[in-house]
Design an enzyme around this catalytic site. Structure first.
Site, short mmCIF file in Angstrom:
data_model
loop_
_atom_site.label_atom_id
_atom_site.label_comp_id
_atom_site.label_asym_id
_atom_site.label_seq_id
_atom_site.Cartn_x
_atom_site.Cartn_y
_atom_site.Cartn_z
N LYS A 93 0.80 -1.23 0.00
CA LYS A 93 0.00 0.00 0.00
C LYS A 93 0.84 1.28 0.00
O LYS A 93 0.43 2.30 -0.52
CB LYS A 93 -0.97 0.00 1.17
CG LYS A 93 -2.14 -0.95 0.96
CD LYS A 93 -3.25 -0.68 1.93
CE LYS A 93 -4.46 -1.54 1.63
NZ LYS A 93 -4.24 -2.97 2.01
N GLU A 115 -9.71 7.26 4.30
CA GLU A 115 -10.60 6.40 5.05
C GLU A 115 -9.95 5.03 5.09
O GLU A 115 -9.15 4.68 4.23
CB GLU A 115 -11.99 6.33 4.42
CG GLU A 115 -12.23 5.17 3.48
CD GLU A 115 -11.52 5.31 2.15
OE1 GLU A 115 -11.31 6.46 1.70
OE2 GLU A 115 -11.18 4.27 1.55
N SER A 381 1.43 -9.91 -1.41
CA SER A 381 1.08 -8.51 -1.14
C SER A 381 1.48 -8.01 0.24
O SER A 381 1.76 -6.82 0.41
CB SER A 381 -0.42 -8.31 -1.34
OG SER A 381 -1.16 -9.15 -0.49
C1 LIG Z 1 -5.09 -3.98 1.72
C2 LIG Z 1 -4.45 -5.24 1.36
C3 LIG Z 1 -4.92 -6.03 0.29
C4 LIG Z 1 -6.15 -5.70 -0.50
O1 LIG Z 1 -6.11 -4.48 -1.18
P1 LIG Z 1 -5.92 -4.42 -2.77
O2 LIG Z 1 -6.22 -3.00 -3.10
O3 LIG Z 1 -6.91 -5.38 -3.37
O4 LIG Z 1 -4.53 -4.80 -3.06
C5 LIG Z 1 -4.21 -7.18 -0.04
N1 LIG Z 1 -3.13 -7.57 0.66
C6 LIG Z 1 -2.66 -6.85 1.71
C7 LIG Z 1 -1.47 -7.35 2.44
C8 LIG Z 1 -3.31 -5.67 2.10
O5 LIG Z 1 -2.84 -4.98 3.14
#
Ligand SMILES: *Cc1c(COP(=O)(O)O)cnc(C)c1O
Length: 398
Positions: A93, A115, A381
């Protein structure tokens, strides 16, 4: 680099039938200012230089592309993990919040609002604001403030003010409404950082561009390792869809690469406790754009459910709605149980604790049936430290 043409957003902010800017008239000047200026500003060499320097020395990019040997042996294919979990703050993020905060500064803004549902985007925004010395207000549903206490503490530690949304279901959509209201009241000095590829145009395109660094790196890293920059599959989980958009971006027009999106099925798509948007939803307007969303026949948003706070969202970004409708993307609905099993598998085979969101992407592996000579890239992610409580309880490890 191979910027998408076929799957790029059009002049009006649409991907196929989805996108646009469905906003109250009072918000029009803010969104229009952004629409007119964002491409010019992020295209400036000095913008790119400032962002690249931070991505390198502050975030820790490029993140590694790691050949997961034992996982590959298990699935009899070649699996590479794109290690976004190693970014500063523990997830992808921050790639986006840094990009948007530099943009906000260049628009002359001095105050940032956001938000957050699970608190992950709130933390990434508070981080960027502390770094830049800008005032930060994060709206969060009262229920989420209780559910996600550690992230509330992180935001406060970083100097952000966390304001509770006390109307409605007191969750993410109510926090979004409060943030919109704030932006309408403070159009001159305030910038609204959105955390995924959602919201009115130009946000989905802008956020996808900031996250596209993920596939930009995958291309040269995979070429370095295999001699070929194109994998057979790129797999990512989809909440709003920003990490997936980043991992797919430079492959969107290359149909030899299969794009795989993992949605959260929760307890199962037919249980009423699910967040599998494409399996359960249909076309409607949410948070300023036309997309696919979970709703009742009369258009009321259905409360989503997932074990993973980051995937607990009733919609998906318009790019993903288009990838689904056009069949360019392959969507899987992954249950809580499947995600938990895959999380433990990654821990025990590779020594990596993934975020619960990420575990949904890993759980696509048995469904892919990738061949021995094929290559799969999974976007990791985020890291799982924030989810240890849930893992312990649900996996019976306490
Ligand atoms: C917030 C988050 C997501 C989901 O958000 P996307 O906008 O779909 O990427 C996925 N993985 C992690 C580790 C997150 O913090």
């Amino acid at each position: 680099m191979s910027e998408p043409i076929k799957f790029a957003v059009n002049e009006k902010g649409y991907y196929g039938n989805f996108g646009g800017a469905y906003i109250p008239e009072m918000l029009y000047p803010n969104v229009e200012e952004l629409r007119q200026k964002y491409l010019g500003i992020i295209g400036e060499p000095s913008f790119k230089a400032e962002l690249d320097a931070l991505l390198k020395d502050y975030v820790g990019r490029p993140t590694p592309l790691y050949y997961a040997k034992r996982l590959s042996e298990k699935y009899k294919t070649n699996i590479y993990l794109k290690r976004e979990d190693l970014c500063h703050t523990g997830a992808h993020k921050v790639n986006n919040t840094l990009g948007q905060i530099i943009l906000a500064k260049r628009l002359g803004k001095t105050r940032i609002i956001a938000e957050t549902g699970a608190g992950q985007h709130g933390v990434a925004t508070a981080t960027a604001c502390a770094l830049m010395g800008l005032q930060c207000v994060v709206y969060m549903g009262e229920v989420d403030i209780q559910r996600q206490a550690p992230n509330v503490l992180r935001m406060k530690m970083l100097g952000a003010e966390v304001r509770a949304a006390t109307c409605g279901s007191r969750t993410l959509k109510d926090a979004t409404n409060e943030a919109m209201r704030d932006w309408i009241s403070n159009p001159v000095d305030t910038y609204y950082i959105i955390g995924s590829v959602v919201g009115p145009h130009p946000y989905p395109d802008m956020v996808a561009r900031f996250q596209s660094i993920i596939s930009e790196e995958i291309k040269w890293q995979l070429k370095e390792k295999t001699g070929n920059e194109d994998p057979d599959y790129v797999v990512a989980c989809v909440g709003g869809g920003s990490n997936a958009a980043g991992a797919f971006y430079h492959y969107l027009d290359n149909e030899k690469v299969t794009l795989v999106a993992a949605e959260a099925a929760g307890m199962g798509i037919s249980t009423g406790h699910s967040a599998a948007t494409t399996a359960l939803g249909f076309s409607g307007v949410l948070h300023g754009s036309k997309t696919i969303l979970m709703q009742s026949d009369d258009g009321q948003i259905v409360e989503p459910y997932s074990i993973s706070a980051g995937l607990d969202y009733p919609g998906i970004g318009p790019l993903h709605a288009h990838l689904f409708e056009s069949k360019r993307g392959k969507f899987f609905s992954i249950t809580d149980e499947e995600a938990l099993t895959s999380a433990l598998e990654l821990c025990r085979l590779e020594g990596i604790i993934p975020a619960l969101e990420t575990s949904h992407a890993l759980a696509c592996l048995p469904y892919l049936k990738a061949k021995a000579n094929e290559t799969v890239v999974i976007n990791l992610s985020g890291r799982g430290d924030k989810d240890l409580d849930t893992y312990m309880k649900r996996l019976g490890l306490e």
